[in-house]
Design a protein around this motif. Structure first.
Motif, PDB file in Angstrom:
ATOM      1  N   ASP A 152       0.805  -1.226   0.000  1.00 41.69           N
ATOM      2  CA  ASP A 152       0.000   0.000   0.000  1.00 41.69           C
ATOM      3  C   ASP A 152       0.831   1.265   0.000  1.00 41.69           C
ATOM      4  OD1 ASP A 152      -2.703  -0.955  -0.054  1.00 41.69           O
ATOM      5  OD2 ASP A 152      -2.423  -1.688   1.980  1.00 41.69           O
ATOM      6  N   PHE A 153       2.152   1.112   0.165  1.00 41.33           N
ATOM      7  CA  PHE A 153       3.015   2.294   0.154  1.00 41.33           C
ATOM      8  C   PHE A 153       3.385   2.603  -1.293  1.00 41.33           C
ATOM      9  CE2 PHE A 153       6.696   4.976   0.774  1.00 41.33           C
ATOM     10  CZ  PHE A 153       6.388   5.682   1.912  1.00 41.33           C
ATOM     11  N   SER A 154       2.514   3.339  -1.960  1.00 41.58           N
ATOM     12  CA  SER A 154       2.744   3.680  -3.368  1.00 41.58           C
ATOM     13  C   SER A 154       2.117   5.030  -3.661  1.00 41.58           C
ATOM     14  CB  SER A 154       2.132   2.622  -4.290  1.00 41.58           C
ATOM     15  OG  SER A 154       0.730   2.831  -4.411  1.00 41.58           O
ATOM     16  N   GLY A 155       2.468   5.589  -4.809  1.00 42.54           N
ATOM     17  CA  GLY A 155       1.981   6.894  -5.221  1.00 42.54           C
ATOM     18  C   GLY A 155       0.480   6.974  -5.422  1.00 42.54           C
ATOM     19  N   LYS A 156      -0.202   5.827  -5.347  1.00 42.73           N
ATOM     20  CA  LYS A 156      -1.668   5.865  -5.461  1.00 42.73           C
ATOM     21  C   LYS A 156      -2.290   6.579  -4.266  1.00 42.73           C
ATOM     22  CE  LYS A 156      -1.933   1.570  -8.138  1.00 42.73           C
ATOM     23  NZ  LYS A 156      -2.344   0.150  -8.113  1.00 42.73           N
ATOM     24  N   LYS A 157      -1.603   6.507  -3.114  1.00 45.18           N
ATOM     25  CA  LYS A 157      -2.121   7.163  -1.905  1.00 45.18           C
ATOM     26  C   LYS A 157      -1.038   7.970  -1.189  1.00 45.18           C
ATOM     27  CE  LYS A 157      -5.797   3.790  -1.078  1.00 45.18           C
ATOM     28  NZ  LYS A 157      -6.354   2.751  -0.178  1.00 45.18           N
ATOM     29  N   VAL A 158       0.220   7.541  -1.302  1.00 45.82           N
ATOM     30  CA  VAL A 158       1.344   8.230  -0.659  1.00 45.82           C
ATOM     31  C   VAL A 158       2.113   8.970  -1.753  1.00 45.82           C
ATOM     32  CG1 VAL A 158       3.382   7.986   0.805  1.00 45.82           C
ATOM     33  CG2 VAL A 158       1.478   6.364   1.044  1.00 45.82           C
ATOM     34  N   ILE A 159       1.957  10.291  -1.837  1.00 43.86           N
ATOM     35  CA  ILE A 159       2.561  11.012  -2.961  1.00 43.86           C
ATOM     36  C   ILE A 159       3.984  11.495  -2.676  1.00 43.86           C
ATOM     37  CG2 ILE A 159       0.340  11.680  -3.938  1.00 43.86           C
ATOM     38  CD1 ILE A 159       0.734  14.470  -2.728  1.00 43.86           C
ATOM     39  N   GLY A 160       4.381  11.494  -1.387  1.00 43.27           N
ATOM     40  CA  GLY A 160       5.730  11.921  -1.028  1.00 43.27           C
ATOM     41  C   GLY A 160       6.169  11.273   0.265  1.00 43.27           C
ATOM     42  N   ALA A 161       7.471  11.304   0.534  1.00 45.05           N
ATOM     43  CA  ALA A 161       8.005  10.763   1.785  1.00 45.05           C
ATOM     44  C   ALA A 161       9.190  11.608   2.221  1.00 45.05           C
ATOM     45  CB  ALA A 161       8.427   9.303   1.625  1.00 45.05           C
ATOM     46  N   ILE A 162       9.232  11.954   3.515  1.00 42.37           N
ATOM     47  CA  ILE A 162      10.325  12.738   4.080  1.00 42.37           C
ATOM     48  C   ILE A 162      11.314  11.785   4.747  1.00 42.37           C
ATOM     49  CG2 ILE A 162      10.964  14.609   5.635  1.00 42.37           C
ATOM     50  CD1 ILE A 162       7.976  15.502   5.469  1.00 42.37           C
ATOM     51  N   LEU A 163      12.597  11.925   4.393  1.00 45.17           N
ATOM     52  CA  LEU A 163      13.636  11.019   4.867  1.00 45.17           C
ATOM     53  C   LEU A 163      14.580  11.713   5.836  1.00 45.17           C
ATOM     54  CD1 LEU A 163      14.633   9.471   1.398  1.00 45.17           C
ATOM     55  CD2 LEU A 163      12.938   8.591   3.041  1.00 45.17           C
ATOM     56  N   PHE A 164      15.117  10.943   6.758  1.00 48.26           N
ATOM     57  CA  PHE A 164      16.217  11.381   7.608  1.00 48.26           C
ATOM     58  C   PHE A 164      17.488  11.346   6.758  1.00 48.26           C
ATOM     59  CE2 PHE A 164      19.243  10.109  11.188  1.00 48.26           C
ATOM     60  CZ  PHE A 164      19.356  11.399  11.682  1.00 48.26           C
ATOM     61  N   GLU A 165      18.475  12.182   7.103  1.00 48.50           N
ATOM     62  CA  GLU A 165      19.657  12.311   6.248  1.00 48.50           C
ATOM     63  C   GLU A 165      20.380  10.982   6.032  1.00 48.50           C
ATOM     64  OE1 GLU A 165      23.646  15.118   5.812  1.00 48.50           O
ATOM     65  OE2 GLU A 165      22.056  15.696   7.197  1.00 48.50           O
ATOM     66  N   ARG A 166      20.506  10.180   7.076  1.00 44.88           N
ATOM     67  CA  ARG A 166      21.176   8.878   6.917  1.00 44.88           C
ATOM     68  C   ARG A 166      20.433   7.988   5.931  1.00 44.88           C
ATOM     69  NH1 ARG A 166      24.510   7.141  12.008  1.00 44.88           N
ATOM     70  NH2 ARG A 166      24.271   5.067  11.095  1.00 44.88           N
ATOM     71  N   THR A 167      19.093   8.106   5.933  1.00 51.30           N
ATOM     72  CA  THR A 167      18.285   7.252   5.056  1.00 51.30           C
ATOM     73  C   THR A 167      18.558   7.541   3.594  1.00 51.30           C
ATOM     74  OG1 THR A 167      16.578   7.409   6.771  1.00 51.30           O
ATOM     75  CG2 THR A 167      15.946   6.379   4.703  1.00 51.30           C
ATOM     76  N   MET A 168      18.893   8.784   3.280  1.00 46.13           N
ATOM     77  CA  MET A 168      19.183   9.169   1.901  1.00 46.13           C
ATOM     78  C   MET A 168      20.317   8.329   1.314  1.00 46.13           C
ATOM     79  SD  MET A 168      20.152  12.996   0.496  1.00 46.13           S
ATOM     80  CE  MET A 168      21.557  13.227   1.593  1.00 46.13           C
ATOM     81  N   HIS A 169      21.230   7.860   2.172  1.00 45.46           N
ATOM     82  CA  HIS A 169      22.390   7.099   1.700  1.00 45.46           C
ATOM     83  C   HIS A 169      22.189   5.586   1.816  1.00 45.46           C
ATOM     84  CE1 HIS A 169      24.464  10.931   1.546  1.00 45.46           C
ATOM     85  NE2 HIS A 169      24.156  11.151   2.815  1.00 45.46           N
ATOM     86  N   GLU A 170      21.067   5.158   2.415  1.00 42.01           N
ATOM     87  CA  GLU A 170      20.765   3.722   2.527  1.00 42.01           C
ATOM     88  C   GLU A 170      20.220   3.201   1.201  1.00 42.01           C
ATOM     89  OE1 GLU A 170      21.373   1.893   5.135  1.00 42.01           O
ATOM     90  OE2 GLU A 170      21.481   3.229   6.872  1.00 42.01           O
ATOM     91  N   SER A 171      20.188   1.874   1.077  1.00 46.50           N
ATOM     92  CA  SER A 171      19.683   1.250  -0.147  1.00 46.50           C
ATOM     93  C   SER A 171      18.579   0.248   0.158  1.00 46.50           C
ATOM     94  CB  SER A 171      20.809   0.524  -0.895  1.00 46.50           C
ATOM     95  OG  SER A 171      21.810   1.438  -1.314  1.00 46.50           O
ATOM     96  N   ILE A 172      17.680   0.087  -0.800  1.00 42.83           N
ATOM     97  CA  ILE A 172      16.652  -0.962  -0.767  1.00 42.83           C
ATOM     98  C   ILE A 172      16.720  -1.704  -2.092  1.00 42.83           C
ATOM     99  CG2 ILE A 172      14.177  -1.451  -0.692  1.00 42.83           C
ATOM    100  CD1 ILE A 172      13.790   0.999   1.038  1.00 42.83           C
ATOM    101  N   ASP A 173      16.904  -3.001  -2.022  1.00 45.52           N
ATOM    102  CA  ASP A 173      17.013  -3.829  -3.234  1.00 45.52           C
ATOM    103  C   ASP A 173      18.037  -3.278  -4.216  1.00 45.52           C
ATOM    104  OD1 ASP A 173      15.143  -5.518  -2.177  1.00 45.52           O
ATOM    105  OD2 ASP A 173      13.487  -4.899  -3.479  1.00 45.52           O
ATOM    106  N   GLY A 174      19.162  -2.807  -3.677  1.00 43.20           N
ATOM    107  CA  GLY A 174      20.266  -2.357  -4.517  1.00 43.20           C
ATOM    108  C   GLY A 174      20.133  -0.942  -5.057  1.00 43.20           C
ATOM    109  N   LYS A 175      19.059  -0.224  -4.687  1.00 46.45           N
ATOM    110  CA  LYS A 175      18.880   1.166  -5.121  1.00 46.45           C
ATOM    111  C   LYS A 175      18.926   2.087  -3.913  1.00 46.45           C
ATOM    112  CE  LYS A 175      15.886   0.541  -9.192  1.00 46.45           C
ATOM    113  NZ  LYS A 175      14.552   0.827  -9.751  1.00 46.45           N
TER     114      LYS A 175
END
Length: 296
Positions: free
Chosen positions: A64-87
């Motif tokens: 359910d976490f998709s642009g159909k209902k969640v249009i944006g997400a605010i990240l903590f600075e460390r999260t910007m450098h983390e990866s999910i599934d290689g991205k």
């Protein structure tokens, strides 16, 4: 359209809300505790941030976490450098979820003076903004707090917010200006009237194309911020939950047709590490749907 113009269109008129996944060092232990991760489960700050990253990743990977209902997400600075599934997380959010990535840039709050708490200095902000722009971040979020209806204090908060906003705009990003009014303030309604007037004044000083977003406490008077939402320089007005329960925040938000949610604690309410993925996704999906409906 370019990636940035697609994102701008989504933030300006997309149906949905912004997920606040930007718990910092100060708020992380509480967020983890509510999720069922005790302080005994980690020894170092790195391990603590590792645990909160696991929680964020579980949220982002949910159906359910998709642009159909969640249009944006605010990240903590460390999260910007983390990866999910290689991205990298910002790329994953936009490319896999169609969710526009933002970055929390403030470094916490000063001690209270004149009934408000200004943002602490951000000496490395230009470098952070350059890094964010290269990482595909669309905008930033910066928070200060108003505890009392003190005109001088509120003007200081708003002036500082717009000073930072101009720095963000110069780096090619869109700032979310967040002067939170404490929901427990005895003078909340009066503070909100003063805040609206101060924001209006500073918005009128922005040049064409210098666009901002506003993140505000849900006001006591429904529709109070409609004029701000209609201002030519405002992309969107979003609401923080401010400590209200999910149900209460959604009930109040639904009365403000020109605000959408940008909830943190209300988004994760009831989520537990011990849940099976099916249980977790169902609980998160119910929260997302509730907040989405209140936002549209």
């Amino acid at each position: 359209m370019s990636k940035t113009s697609d994102q701008h269109a989504q933030m300006h008129s997309g149906a949905g809300f912004i997920a606040a996944l930007d718990q910092s060092g100060g708020s992380t232990p509480k967020a983890l505790g509510l999720y069922g991760v005790d302080s005994n489960d980690y020894d170092t700050e790195d391990e603590m941030f590792g645990e909160i990253q696991k929680m964020r990743e579980r949220i982002i990977l949910a159906d359910d976490f998709s642009g159909k209902k969640v249009i944006g997400a605010i990240l903590f600075e460390r999260t910007m450098h983390e990866s999910i599934d290689g991205k990298k997380v910002p790329d994953y959010l936009w490319e896999n979820c169609n969710v526009v990535p933002f970055l929390k840039i403030d470094k916490g709050l000063e001690d209270e003076a004149h009934g408000v708490q200004l943002m602490k200095p951000m000496p490395d902000l230009d470098a952070t903004l350059q890094t964010a722009a290269k990482a595909g971040i669309y905008g930033t979020k910066e928070r200060s707090v108003i505890n009392t209806a003190d005109a001088e204090g509120i003007e200081k908060v708003v002036a500082q917010q717009f000073e930072v906003a101009r720095q963000v705009i110069a780096a090619g990003l869109v700032p979310i200006i967040e002067p939170e009014v404490n929901i427990h303030s005895d003078t909340k309604a009066e503070a909100e009237e003063l805040l609206k007037a101060a924001i209006q004044k500073h918005l009128d000083t922005l040049a064409d194309g210098d666009d901002v977003m506003l993140k505000l406490t849900i006001p006591n008077v429904a529709g109070l911020y409609d004029d701000l939402a209609d201002h030519a320089r405002v992309v969107r007005v979003v609401a923080l939950s401010g400590g209200y329960s999910t149900d209460e925040a959604c009930e109040k938000l639904a009365k403000n047709s020109k605000m959408i949610a940008s909830f943190s604690r209300a988004l994760t309410e009831g989520l537990q590490r011990a849940m099976t993925d099916a249980e977790f996704n169902a609980a998160l999906g119910a929260n997302i749907d509730k907040i989405y409906r209140a936002s549209i």
